[in-house]
Scaffold this active site. Structure first.
Site, PDB file in Angstrom:
ATOM      1  N   LYS A 178      20.067  10.220 -20.126  1.00  0.00           N
ATOM      2  CA  LYS A 178      19.656  11.384 -20.896  1.00  0.00           C
ATOM      3  C   LYS A 178      20.940  12.032 -21.371  1.00  0.00           C
ATOM      4  O   LYS A 178      21.944  11.970 -20.668  1.00  0.00           O
ATOM      5  CB  LYS A 178      18.958  12.356 -19.944  1.00  0.00           C
ATOM      6  N   ASP A 202      18.023  15.888 -24.466  1.00  0.00           N
ATOM      7  CA  ASP A 202      17.504  17.164 -23.959  1.00  0.00           C
ATOM      8  C   ASP A 202      18.311  18.342 -24.495  1.00  0.00           C
ATOM      9  O   ASP A 202      19.333  18.716 -23.913  1.00  0.00           O
ATOM     10  CB  ASP A 202      17.532  17.176 -22.423  1.00  0.00           C
ATOM     11  N   LYS A 227       8.468  19.569 -12.626  1.00  0.00           N
ATOM     12  CA  LYS A 227       9.525  20.084 -11.739  1.00  0.00           C
ATOM     13  C   LYS A 227       8.844  20.995 -10.731  1.00  0.00           C
ATOM     14  O   LYS A 227       8.095  21.896 -11.124  1.00  0.00           O
ATOM     15  CB  LYS A 227      10.569  20.890 -12.516  1.00  0.00           C
ATOM     16  N   LYS A 247      22.605  15.728 -22.545  1.00  0.00           N
ATOM     17  CA  LYS A 247      22.376  17.153 -22.653  1.00  0.00           C
ATOM     18  C   LYS A 247      22.939  17.587 -24.003  1.00  0.00           C
ATOM     19  O   LYS A 247      24.037  17.184 -24.385  1.00  0.00           O
ATOM     20  CB  LYS A 247      23.082  17.917 -21.532  1.00  0.00           C
ATOM     21  N   GLU A 290      13.396  15.774 -25.356  1.00  0.00           N
ATOM     22  CA  GLU A 290      12.917  16.691 -24.324  1.00  0.00           C
ATOM     23  C   GLU A 290      13.148  18.130 -24.774  1.00  0.00           C
ATOM     24  O   GLU A 290      14.281  18.541 -25.003  1.00  0.00           O
ATOM     25  CB  GLU A 290      13.661  16.420 -23.010  1.00  0.00           C
ATOM     26  N   GLU A 347      14.541  11.866 -12.789  1.00  0.00           N
ATOM     27  CA  GLU A 347      15.967  12.136 -12.977  1.00  0.00           C
ATOM     28  C   GLU A 347      16.525  12.802 -11.711  1.00  0.00           C
ATOM     29  O   GLU A 347      17.326  13.735 -11.801  1.00  0.00           O
ATOM     30  CB  GLU A 347      16.201  13.016 -14.220  1.00  0.00           C
ATOM     31  N   ASP A 356       9.329  20.504 -21.328  1.00  0.00           N
ATOM     32  CA  ASP A 356       9.979  20.897 -20.072  1.00  0.00           C
ATOM     33  C   ASP A 356       9.882  22.414 -19.887  1.00  0.00           C
ATOM     34  O   ASP A 356       8.989  22.902 -19.201  1.00  0.00           O
ATOM     35  CB  ASP A 356      11.434  20.416 -20.041  1.00  0.00           C
TER      36      ASP A 356
HETATM   37 MG   LIG Z   1      15.098  19.636 -19.512  1.00  0.00          MG
END
Ligand SMILES: [Mg+2]
Length: 375
Positions: A164, A195, A270, A166, A221, A324, A246
Site C-alpha cells: 500500500k 491510501d 478496524k 500512503k 482507499e 495490513e 476506511d
Molecule cells: Mg486508511
C-alpha cells in the site's frame, strides 16, 4: 462468576524502525494506552488503545486514558464481565463517541474472559474461518525510489508480497503521479493499493482513474474526505479501480449506509475505529450480506492490539483482501514476551487463552511515558 474489580491505564511510547509518512505528519514513535482490567477472580485482561494520530478521527492516547480512567472505570466496577454486551451498552449509553477508548476496554474484557475460560478470544467471537492471513506492507519511506526498492527487496526475500502507498502529503495531482510511478516500478514484482487518507478531490481522482486502472492499482482507499459519500459512490460507479472505505466506515450504521448507497467496493475493518471486536464482526456481516469484501485494517498496534485484530479478522469469512497487520514489524520494540511476526507474507492467529499475549514487564517499564512514572 467474578466481577470487574479495577481498570488501570498507562501510556507507552515505543520507537518505530524508520520514520513513517502519513498524509499530514511524519512520525518516529508510536504511543499506546495499556489497560489492565482486573477481575475479582484475580485474572487480569490486557487491552491496548492506539490511533494513527489525533488527526485520524479526533481521539488520542491521552483522550483514551482520560475517558477510561475518569468516565468508564466508575461505570464498570462490580459489573459481571460475562455480560459483555451489557457492559458495552453501559459505555454506549453514558459515553458518546470515543470508539478507540471503548475498543480498548472491550479488548481487555475479552482477554480476561478468554483466560478465565481457557479459550482463545476467537472462540468467544464465534470461531475461526482461517488461522493465518496474508499481510500487506505500507510503503512510506518518503521517496518513490525508496518505496520501489523496499517493495522489490521484500518480494525477492519472500517477505511481504503486496503493498500500500500512503499519499496525501503532496498535491493530489503529484500524489497520483507518484503512486503510478511506484506501481510501474514494482510492476514485474507486485501490485499496490493507494491510501490518500481522504485528501484527494473528486475531479482529480476521476481524471486519474484510467491511469490507475492501467497501472494495475489494487484499490483506492478513502481517496475522498469521509463525509463525501456521494463522491465515493460516483468513483465506485466508474468500475475502474475498487474504492475502499476506511475513515468513512466506523459504525455498523456507516456500513449499512455505504452498502445501500453503493459507496464502497471494499470495507476496511478496524477494531478501534468501530469501538471493538463485536462491532467489527457486525460490520463484516453487513458487508457479507451486501456482497462487499473486507480488508483487515490496522491502527498500527503492537502485538497486543494486533492479536485482538487477528482473533477478529480470523473469524470473518469475507476478508478477501487480507490484512495490513504489520504493526509488530514496524515497531522497533514490542512490549510482549513473544512478539507476533510475519512469515512469508502471512501472520498467524494466536491460539492460547485470551488474546494469547503475555506482557514483558521490563519493556513496559522502559517505555512508560515519563510524566506517568512521576505520578
Ligand atoms: Mg486508511
Amino acid at each position: 462468576m467474578s466481577t470487574i474489580k479495577s481498570l488501570f491505564t498507562e501510556i507507552l511510547d515505543i520507537p518505530i524502525k524508520r520514520p513513517h509518512q502519513f498524509s499530514t505528519v511524519q512520525v518516529s514513535s508510536k504511543s499506546f494506552v495499556l489497560l489492565r482490567l482486573e477481575l475479582s477472580n484475580g485474572i487480569i485482561g490486557i487491552g491496548e488503545g492506539t490511533t494513527p494520530g489525533i488527526w485520524w478521527n479526533g481521539e488520542s492516547v491521552e483522550t483514551m486514558k482520560l475517558v477510561i480512567d475518569h468516565y468508564a472505570a466508575p461505570l464498570l466496577l462490580e459489573e459481571d464481565p460475562t455480560y459483555v454486551e451489557k457492559v458495552l451498552q453501559i459505555l454506549e449509553r453514558h459515553i458518546r463517541g470515543n470508539a478507540f477508548a471503548k475498543a480498548t476496554i472491550e479488548m481487555a474484557l475479552f482477554d480476561a474472559l478468554g483466560k478465565t475460560y481457557g479459550v482463545p478470544v476467537h472462540q468467544l467471537l464465534g470461531g475461526l474461518y482461517q488461522d493465518k492471513i496474508p499481510v500487506r506492507w505500507a510503503l512510506a519511506s518518503g521517496t518513490p525510489e525508496g518505496d520501489i526498492e523496499e517493495g522489490k527487496n521484500s518480494v525477492l526475500s519472500g517477505h511481504y508480497q503486496k503493498f500500500k502507498t500512503k499519499s496525501g502529503k503532496e498535491a493530489p495531482e503529484d500524489d497520483a503521479r507518484r503512486s503510478i510511478r511506484i506501481a510501474d516500478g514494482l510492476r514485474s514484482h507486485s501490485t499496490i493499493g493507494i491510501d490518500p487518507n481522504g485528501s484527494w478531490d473528486r475531479l482529480t481522482t476521476m481524471k486519474w482513474m484510467d491511469a490507475f486502472f492501467d497501472a494495475g492499482i489494487d484499490f483506492l482507499e478513502q481517496p475522498l474526505p469521509p463525509q463525501d459519500i456521494d463522491g465515493a459512490a460516483l468513483l465506485s460507479s466508474m468500475k475502474k479501480v475498487p474504492i475502499m472505505a476506511d475513515e468513512s466506515l466506523a459504525s455498523p450504521q456507516d456500513g449499512l449506509r455505504l452498502a445501500k448507497e453503493k459507496a464502497a467496493d471494499i470495507f476496511s475493518l478496524k477494531i478501534h475505529k468501530s469501538g471493538g471486536m463485536k462491532n467489527t464482526v457486525k460490520i463484516a456481516g453487513i458487508a457479507e450480506a451486501a456482497g462487499i469484501p473486507c480488508f483487515g485494517g490496522t491502527s498500527l498496534e503492537s502485538s497486543i492490539g494486533t492479536a485482538a485484530c487477528l482473533h477478529t479478522y480470523g473469524s470473518i469469512p469475507n476478508l478477501d483482501y487480507g490484512c495490513e497487520l504489520f504493526g509488530p514489524d514496524w515497531l522497533a520494540d514490542d512490549p510482549v514476551m513473544e512478539p507476533l511476526s510475519i512469515k512469508e507474507g502471512f501472520i498467524q492467529v494466536p491460539d492460547r487463552p485470551g488474546l494469547g499475549i503475555e506482557l514483558d514487564e521490563e519493556k513496559v517499564s522502559k517505555y512508560i511515558r515519563k510524566i506517568e512514572k512521576e505520578k
